[in-house]
Design a protein around this motif. Structure first.
Motif, PDB file in Angstrom:
ATOM      1  N   ILE A 331      49.618  33.680  44.693  1.00 37.72           N
ATOM      2  CA  ILE A 331      49.307  35.093  44.509  1.00 37.72           C
ATOM      3  C   ILE A 331      49.174  35.767  45.865  1.00 37.72           C
ATOM      4  N   SER A 332      49.322  37.071  45.846  1.00 38.09           N
ATOM      5  CA  SER A 332      49.085  37.873  47.035  1.00 38.09           C
ATOM      6  C   SER A 332      48.700  39.272  46.570  1.00 38.09           C
ATOM      7  N   PHE A 333      47.447  39.660  46.857  1.00 36.73           N
ATOM      8  CA  PHE A 333      46.935  40.943  46.399  1.00 36.73           C
ATOM      9  C   PHE A 333      46.588  41.826  47.585  1.00 36.73           C
ATOM     10  N   GLU A 334      46.891  43.084  47.481  1.00 38.22           N
ATOM     11  CA  GLU A 334      46.354  44.058  48.425  1.00 38.22           C
ATOM     12  C   GLU A 334      44.956  44.459  47.990  1.00 38.22           C
ATOM     13  N   ARG A 335      44.780  44.603  46.670  1.00 42.81           N
ATOM     14  CA  ARG A 335      43.487  44.947  46.076  1.00 42.81           C
ATOM     15  C   ARG A 335      43.312  44.067  44.847  1.00 42.81           C
ATOM     16  N   ALA A 336      42.147  43.490  44.709  1.00 40.00           N
ATOM     17  CA  ALA A 336      41.952  42.565  43.592  1.00 40.00           C
ATOM     18  C   ALA A 336      40.541  42.699  43.029  1.00 40.00           C
ATOM     19  N   ALA A 337      40.460  42.787  41.704  1.00 42.31           N
ATOM     20  CA  ALA A 337      39.156  42.787  41.041  1.00 42.31           C
ATOM     21  C   ALA A 337      38.714  41.350  40.816  1.00 42.31           C
ATOM     22  N   ILE A 338      37.400  41.126  40.882  1.00 38.95           N
ATOM     23  CA  ILE A 338      36.827  39.804  40.620  1.00 38.95           C
ATOM     24  C   ILE A 338      36.018  39.894  39.329  1.00 38.95           C
ATOM     25  N   GLU A 339      36.297  38.954  38.418  1.00 38.40           N
ATOM     26  CA  GLU A 339      35.569  38.911  37.142  1.00 38.40           C
ATOM     27  C   GLU A 339      34.929  37.541  36.965  1.00 38.40           C
ATOM     28  N   VAL A 340      33.688  37.561  36.536  1.00 38.27           N
ATOM     29  CA  VAL A 340      32.986  36.324  36.183  1.00 38.27           C
ATOM     30  C   VAL A 340      32.482  36.494  34.753  1.00 38.27           C
ATOM     31  N   ASN A 341      32.959  35.614  33.867  1.00 38.63           N
ATOM     32  CA  ASN A 341      32.679  35.768  32.435  1.00 38.63           C
ATOM     33  C   ASN A 341      31.943  34.549  31.876  1.00 38.63           C
ATOM     34  N   GLY A 342      30.655  34.703  31.662  1.00 35.98           N
ATOM     35  CA  GLY A 342      29.880  33.641  31.021  1.00 35.98           C
ATOM     36  C   GLY A 342      29.849  32.344  31.795  1.00 35.98           C
ATOM     37  N   LEU A 343      29.748  32.428  33.106  1.00 37.34           N
ATOM     38  CA  LEU A 343      29.799  31.238  33.960  1.00 37.34           C
ATOM     39  C   LEU A 343      28.492  30.449  33.895  1.00 37.34           C
ATOM     40  N   THR A 344      28.609  29.183  33.510  1.00 40.28           N
ATOM     41  CA  THR A 344      27.504  28.223  33.583  1.00 40.28           C
ATOM     42  C   THR A 344      28.036  26.990  34.305  1.00 40.28           C
ATOM     43  N   PHE A 345      27.300  26.530  35.320  1.00 43.57           N
ATOM     44  CA  PHE A 345      27.805  25.434  36.141  1.00 43.57           C
ATOM     45  C   PHE A 345      26.681  24.474  36.507  1.00 43.57           C
ATOM     46  N   ARG A 346      26.975  23.192  36.397  1.00 41.26           N
ATOM     47  CA  ARG A 346      26.067  22.125  36.843  1.00 41.26           C
ATOM     48  C   ARG A 346      26.773  21.307  37.910  1.00 41.26           C
ATOM     49  N   LEU A 386      35.661  30.027  45.675  1.00 42.61           N
ATOM     50  CA  LEU A 386      36.610  29.414  46.605  1.00 42.61           C
ATOM     51  C   LEU A 386      37.165  28.088  46.080  1.00 42.61           C
ATOM     52  N   ARG A 387      36.704  27.657  44.930  1.00 43.37           N
ATOM     53  CA  ARG A 387      37.065  26.373  44.330  1.00 43.37           C
ATOM     54  C   ARG A 387      36.720  25.196  45.238  1.00 43.37           C
ATOM     55  N   VAL A 388      35.586  25.296  45.909  1.00 46.25           N
ATOM     56  CA  VAL A 388      35.022  24.104  46.541  1.00 46.25           C
ATOM     57  C   VAL A 388      34.594  23.151  45.430  1.00 46.25           C
ATOM     58  N   TYR A 389      34.095  23.730  44.352  1.00 50.69           N
ATOM     59  CA  TYR A 389      33.908  23.041  43.068  1.00 50.69           C
ATOM     60  C   TYR A 389      34.667  23.850  42.020  1.00 50.69           C
ATOM     61  N   ASP A 390      35.111  23.189  40.982  1.00 54.31           N
ATOM     62  CA  ASP A 390      35.850  23.876  39.929  1.00 54.31           C
ATOM     63  C   ASP A 390      34.904  24.455  38.885  1.00 54.31           C
ATOM     64  N   PRO A 391      35.031  25.748  38.588  1.00 50.85           N
ATOM     65  CA  PRO A 391      34.241  26.345  37.506  1.00 50.85           C
ATOM     66  C   PRO A 391      34.882  26.003  36.160  1.00 50.85           C
ATOM     67  N   PRO A 392      34.169  26.202  35.057  1.00 50.44           N
ATOM     68  CA  PRO A 392      34.807  26.042  33.744  1.00 50.44           C
ATOM     69  C   PRO A 392      35.987  27.002  33.608  1.00 50.44           C
ATOM     70  N   LYS A 393      36.988  26.589  32.879  1.00 50.55           N
ATOM     71  CA  LYS A 393      38.214  27.377  32.743  1.00 50.55           C
ATOM     72  C   LYS A 393      37.918  28.733  32.117  1.00 50.55           C
ATOM     73  N   GLY A 394      38.550  29.759  32.682  1.00 50.12           N
ATOM     74  CA  GLY A 394      38.443  31.104  32.143  1.00 50.12           C
ATOM     75  C   GLY A 394      37.199  31.860  32.544  1.00 50.12           C
ATOM     76  N   THR A 395      36.362  31.249  33.409  1.00 46.96           N
ATOM     77  CA  THR A 395      35.104  31.917  33.763  1.00 46.96           C
ATOM     78  C   THR A 395      35.198  32.762  35.030  1.00 46.96           C
ATOM     79  N   ILE A 396      36.163  32.475  35.911  1.00 45.67           N
ATOM     80  CA  ILE A 396      36.321  33.277  37.135  1.00 45.67           C
ATOM     81  C   ILE A 396      37.777  33.703  37.254  1.00 45.67           C
ATOM     82  N   LEU A 397      37.989  35.014  37.366  1.00 47.54           N
ATOM     83  CA  LEU A 397      39.336  35.565  37.476  1.00 47.54           C
ATOM     84  C   LEU A 397      39.423  36.466  38.711  1.00 47.54           C
TER      85      LEU A 397
END
Length: 584
Positions: A331-346, A386-397
């Motif tokens: 991907i390559s964005f000039e402008r990008a929105a960040i979405e976090v949807n129902g993120l729970t992480f252990r 930054l995906r230093v750890y992987d979040p659950p799928k679909g939780t960070i866009l």
């Protein structure tokens, strides 16, 4: 098995050179095996008084030719093998370093720098020495033994005499199978204890300034001494076994020589073999003793290197926790929105969530402030982004794309991350700031330094931007190191920047100047700003307050001050601290 593949793949990729080297060594040793036969023939002619000046010259030239050809061919073969061994060392160290870059933060949280240095330096060197010495000495020894045995048969020496003389050598395979596994096991224990000691040494050297300031040198000496004592104890256990192993093989060779002298001498006295045959037989048996001792050394070394090879194989078999999907996109964005949807992480191996039910959206070009106590989950959220750890799928866009569907390099290229403790390398200030792009001209580097409010400080150094920093940037103060790290992040010009408490070590006036510069230069770009000081967050379009992994408050600075809660409490405490500081 991965252990064999590390070495096998390298040797197979250069099999022509190895074959050429082995042929040189083999040919040289076959030529050397003529030496005892020529000397035996010379002895028989001497005894029969058949020697003439011409024959003496002929035998002298033949023996000289044997020595010269053996030296040239054997030396050339050994040179090629040693050169290939050095190339293996270079190739494997590069491969290990490249592999280290693929491993995740979880690996580095469990393994120190010293342990990794031990892999790269000690283990690779041990394997290199074994393949260089192993091919040289094993080829030498094997061909010499076979050639000596064949030449004894061709010389007309009675077969039963040969068998009797080499009878003690039959026990060598049993000795190898008996001692080999023990040597390998103890060698691995030694290598692991060296890893721990290297790790301890690296830690002690890194913290030497703290040690001296607290005057605890004796404690540190004893701590490192304990690691060294463990190496010594393990080494002594290994030495006892390997010494016994290396002593037994020469003993069996010497026993063969004694049998040759006693029994061969008896047959010579009674005229059953000639004096020349006796001399040749004695030289051939003597010729076999050195190769047998070399084989013992090789086996000993190979068992030790096998332990190192196993450690390297085990390391290379490790896979990073963070892997790209088969269908990963760039991907390559000039402008990008960040979405976090129902993120729970252990975190792995923990039951308590570090983040729980996080929902937020940051529009392109907006600034999100994040506040919270230590351990509230602020940095964890950034690591997941930054995906230093992987979040659950679909939780960070980002830009409507799930970050798990993006190529790692592409994702991280869109983000400039500035941590609280930015690591500086032992190179120039300019190269540290231009770390992302070393080919940048000085102009952009200076501009980034101005935005980070570090330009004036750099100008005070005699060499300015070409000033070389000490280990981890020790030349600079804490605030200067932090601002240099900030300049490194600002020069990247990514559509998203994460400032993880990256102005905590500067004074309030400098902090205000930095924040204003960031707002001015990044008007249309997304900023995530983590801070403990509320003064750094006032300008944010939205602020979220984290507590024990949950968002407990959100809003603008003015809205949050009107609410009772953690934000207003922290603001009151910090305002009171500022007034107290001003009154002093």
């Amino acid at each position: 098995m991965r252990t064999e593949r590390v070495l096998r793949d390298y040797i197979f990729s250069r099999w022509r050179l190895y074959l050429m080297a082995v042929l040189f060594i083999v040919t040289g040793n076959i030529i050397q095996s003529f030496y005892p036969r020529l000397l035996g023939q010379f002895t028989d002619r001497l005894q029969a008084k058949e020697l003439t000046h011409a024959l003496i010259v002929d035998y002298s030239l033949l023996l000289l030719a044997v020595g010269v050809l053996y030296g040239l061919l054997g030396g050339l073969g050994q040179y090629v093998v040693m050169r290939l061994g050095r190339q293996f060392e270079f190739h494997t160290r590069r491969r290990l370093f490249a592999h280290f870059t693929t491993l995740s933060e979880r690996f580095y949280s469990k393994n120190g720098v010293g342990k990794m240095l031990s892999y790269v330096m000690n283990d690779v060197t041990a394997v290199r020495e074994s393949i260089s010495m192993g091919i040289n000495q094993t080829t030498n020894a094997t061909i010499l033994i076979l050639s000596a045995f064949a030449m004894m048969l061709l010389s007309g020496i009675p077969f039963h005499l040969i068998i009797v003389c080499i009878l003690p050598l039959i026990f060598i395979p049993w000795i190898v199978t008996r001692f080999g596994p023990v040597i390998r096991t103890r060698s691995r224990t030694v290598q692991e204890s060296i890893s721990r000691a290297t790790e301890s040494a690296e830690e002690q050297f890194g913290g030497i300034r703290v040690t001296k300031k607290f005057a605890v040198e004796p404690i540190m000496i004893n701590r490192f001494g304990a690691a060294v004592d463990t190496i010594r104890d393990n080494q002594l256990k290994l030495v006892r076994v390997s010494s016994m192993f290396q002593a037994l093989i020469p003993f069996l060779g010497a026993l063969s020589l004694v049998i040759t002298i006693v029994y061969g001498g008896y047959l010579t006295i009674h005229g059953r073999i000639t004096l020349g045959d006796f001399v040749a037989l004695t030289l051939y048996i003597r010729m076999m003793i050195n190769p047998l001792q070399a084989i013992g050394n090789v086996i000993n070394t190979m068992q030790r290197s096998r332990a190192s090879l196993e450690r390297i194989g085990d390391l290379l078999s490790l896979k990073g926790d963070i892997r790209e999907a088969d269908h990963a996109k760039a991907i390559s964005f000039e402008r990008a929105a960040i979405e976090v949807n129902g993120l729970t992480f252990r975190y792995p191996d923990t039951d308590r969530p570090a983040l729980e039910d996080i929902h937020l959206r940051v529009e392109p070009g907006r600034t999100l402030g994040i506040l919270g106590k230590t351990g509230s989950g602020k940095t964890t959220l950034m690591k997941l982004l930054l995906r230093v750890y992987d979040p659950p799928k679909g939780t960070i866009l980002i830009g409507g794309e799930d970050i798990l569907d993006l190529k790692l390099e592409s994702l991280r290229d869109q983000i400039a991350y500035v941590p609280q403790e930015g690591f500086l390398f032992s190179t120039t200030i300019r190269e540290n700031i231009a770390f992302y792009r070393r080919d940048l001209e000085l102009g952009p580097v200076e501009e980034a330094a101005r935005q980070a409010q570090i330009h004036e400080s750099i100008q005070e150094f005699p060499e300015q931007f070409e000033t070389k920093l000490g280990e981890r940037g020790i030349t600079l103060s804490g605030g200067q190191r932090q601002r240099t790290s900030l300049a490194r992040g600002l020069i990247k010009h990514s559509p998203i920047i994460i400032l993880d408490d990256s102005v905590s070590a500067v004074d309030a006036v400098t902090e205000k100047s930095i924040i204003e510069a960031i707002r001015r230069e990044r008007r249309n770009k997304t900023t995530l700003l983590i801070a403990h000081r509320i003064s750094a967050l006032k300008h944010a379009d939205e602020i979220i307050v984290l507590d024990e992994g949950r968002i407990v408050q959100r809003g603008t600075h003015e809205q949050l001050l009107k609410q009772s809660g953690l934000y207003a409490d922290l603001h009151a405490i910090q305002e009171e601290g500022s007034r107290d500081e001003a009154d002093k």
